[in-house]
Design a protein around this motif. Sequence first.
Motif, PDB file in Angstrom:
ATOM      1  N   ARG A  73       0.823  -1.214   0.000  1.00 53.33           N
ATOM      2  CA  ARG A  73       0.000   0.000   0.000  1.00 53.33           C
ATOM      3  C   ARG A  73       0.851   1.255   0.000  1.00 53.33           C
ATOM      4  O   ARG A  73       0.327   2.358  -0.211  1.00 53.33           O
ATOM      5  CB  ARG A  73      -0.925   0.005   1.240  1.00 53.33           C
ATOM      6  N   HIS A  74       2.128   1.103   0.257  1.00 54.94           N
ATOM      7  CA  HIS A  74       3.028   2.253   0.312  1.00 54.94           C
ATOM      8  C   HIS A  74       4.060   2.264  -0.812  1.00 54.94           C
ATOM      9  O   HIS A  74       4.463   3.326  -1.279  1.00 54.94           O
ATOM     10  CB  HIS A  74       3.769   2.268   1.654  1.00 54.94           C
ATOM     11  N   GLN A 100      -4.361  -9.612  -0.846  1.00 58.75           N
ATOM     12  CA  GLN A 100      -3.223  -9.506   0.061  1.00 58.75           C
ATOM     13  C   GLN A 100      -3.095  -8.099   0.621  1.00 58.75           C
ATOM     14  O   GLN A 100      -2.766  -7.914   1.797  1.00 58.75           O
ATOM     15  CB  GLN A 100      -1.950  -9.900  -0.674  1.00 58.75           C
ATOM     16  N   MET A 101      -3.384  -7.105  -0.207  1.00 57.50           N
ATOM     17  CA  MET A 101      -3.234  -5.713   0.228  1.00 57.50           C
ATOM     18  C   MET A 101      -4.483  -5.166   0.898  1.00 57.50           C
ATOM     19  O   MET A 101      -4.442  -4.118   1.529  1.00 57.50           O
ATOM     20  CB  MET A 101      -2.894  -4.819  -0.975  1.00 57.50           C
ATOM     21  N   GLY A 102      -5.594  -5.863   0.729  1.00 54.19           N
ATOM     22  CA  GLY A 102      -6.836  -5.388   1.332  1.00 54.19           C
ATOM     23  C   GLY A 102      -7.460  -4.222   0.593  1.00 54.19           C
ATOM     24  O   GLY A 102      -8.074  -3.339   1.218  1.00 54.19           O
ATOM     25  N   VAL A 103      -7.329  -4.217  -0.739  1.00 50.53           N
ATOM     26  CA  VAL A 103      -7.951  -3.150  -1.536  1.00 50.53           C
ATOM     27  C   VAL A 103      -9.209  -3.707  -2.195  1.00 50.53           C
ATOM     28  O   VAL A 103      -9.366  -4.918  -2.356  1.00 50.53           O
ATOM     29  CB  VAL A 103      -6.972  -2.600  -2.603  1.00 50.53           C
ATOM     30  N   PRO A 104     -10.151  -2.848  -2.581  1.00 43.18           N
ATOM     31  CA  PRO A 104     -11.410  -3.324  -3.173  1.00 43.18           C
ATOM     32  C   PRO A 104     -11.175  -4.129  -4.453  1.00 43.18           C
ATOM     33  O   PRO A 104     -10.226  -3.878  -5.194  1.00 43.18           O
ATOM     34  CB  PRO A 104     -12.161  -2.024  -3.478  1.00 43.18           C
ATOM     35  N   ALA A 142       2.134  -3.551  -9.277  1.00 43.41           N
ATOM     36  CA  ALA A 142       2.879  -2.568  -8.490  1.00 43.41           C
ATOM     37  C   ALA A 142       1.997  -1.387  -8.091  1.00 43.41           C
ATOM     38  O   ALA A 142       2.180  -0.802  -7.019  1.00 43.41           O
ATOM     39  CB  ALA A 142       4.089  -2.076  -9.291  1.00 43.41           C
ATOM     40  N   LEU A 143       1.020  -1.046  -8.936  1.00 49.40           N
ATOM     41  CA  LEU A 143       0.151   0.106  -8.667  1.00 49.40           C
ATOM     42  C   LEU A 143      -1.122  -0.264  -7.918  1.00 49.40           C
ATOM     43  O   LEU A 143      -1.913   0.614  -7.571  1.00 49.40           O
ATOM     44  CB  LEU A 143      -0.217   0.779  -9.994  1.00 49.40           C
ATOM     45  N   MET A 144      -1.324  -1.557  -7.675  1.00 55.81           N
ATOM     46  CA  MET A 144      -2.567  -2.030  -7.075  1.00 55.81           C
ATOM     47  C   MET A 144      -2.894  -1.328  -5.762  1.00 55.81           C
ATOM     48  O   MET A 144      -4.039  -0.974  -5.486  1.00 55.81           O
ATOM     49  CB  MET A 144      -2.481  -3.545  -6.848  1.00 55.81           C
ATOM     50  N   GLY A 145      -1.895  -1.115  -4.926  1.00 55.39           N
ATOM     51  CA  GLY A 145      -2.137  -0.513  -3.618  1.00 55.39           C
ATOM     52  C   GLY A 145      -2.123   0.999  -3.606  1.00 55.39           C
ATOM     53  O   GLY A 145      -2.131   1.603  -2.533  1.00 55.39           O
TER      54      GLY A 145
END
Length: 305
Positions: A73-74, A100-104, A142-145
């Motif tokens: 996420r960072h 894994q990142m907890g994004v929608p 790479a941009l997912m978070g």
Amino acid sequence: MIQIENLTKRYGSFTAVDDITFEARPGRVVGFLGPNGAGKSTAMRMMTGLTPPTSGSATILGRPYRDLPNPGRHVGVMLDAAAQHPGRTGREVLRLASLQMGVPKSRVDEMLDLVGLTDDESCRRVRNYSLGMRQRLGLAGALMGDPEVLILDEPANGLDPQGIHWMRGLLRGLADEGRTVLLSSHLLSEVEIVADELVMIGRGRIVAQGTKGELLAPRGTRVVSVDDTALQLALADAGLTVQAFDGFLVVEADPAVVGRLALDARVALVELGAHGAAGLEQMFLELTAADSRSVRDAALASSAA
């Protein structure tokens, strides 16, 4: 922000990365350049916690990568686009990343659209992807978070000219949003267009760093003659500092001064102009010439053994 301080990595008696220090700031694209084997990938692996440093430190947003909570996420990382499960579809790869990142879940479709992978392509197995498609998928991951920092190793590798143009605009736009972009690439012309700052590494050490304007500004005079040895002697006799490279000289003086001294010495000139104006590729070749020769000599010695 990325801060690298005295970062070093040794493997026995071999030093892959030798005491490098630099920083990449928000809102800037930093080109991280060097010939094959110079230590770029090792340095990036240390930045992202994949390789422990022998000494020194690498921090991102003020912490080592491994200490960041939910680091995806960072920090968006793409070091090897081929390191994706070949049996999964592109959509499955991104869906797992989102979980894994907890994004929608909706973020998957957003990223596929951003990197230009169609619905049909996203449902193919990764083993059937071209290199360019793998690059796009890796960048989507790479941009997912929605990270503040991006660390990308050869992101344009395998892309066609249209894809490279798209990549350039994407990275520039991300930096203009205030993100930090560290970009390693062998496509020097593209780096020259998009980068704000440059860090050049050779034999594990930084050989040049600074803003693009500073590094590519004219630096003395570049001259080629029919007799560089005689010209070098004449220039040195006049008290000028001269550096001899393979096929040309660089003189710390204005072109007019060099031309006048060449005329007095009766040495015909083939080329005369401001040094540094040739751009990033010329500077890269000059600063890494010794590194490239050592790699070539080692390869020749190995083949002869």
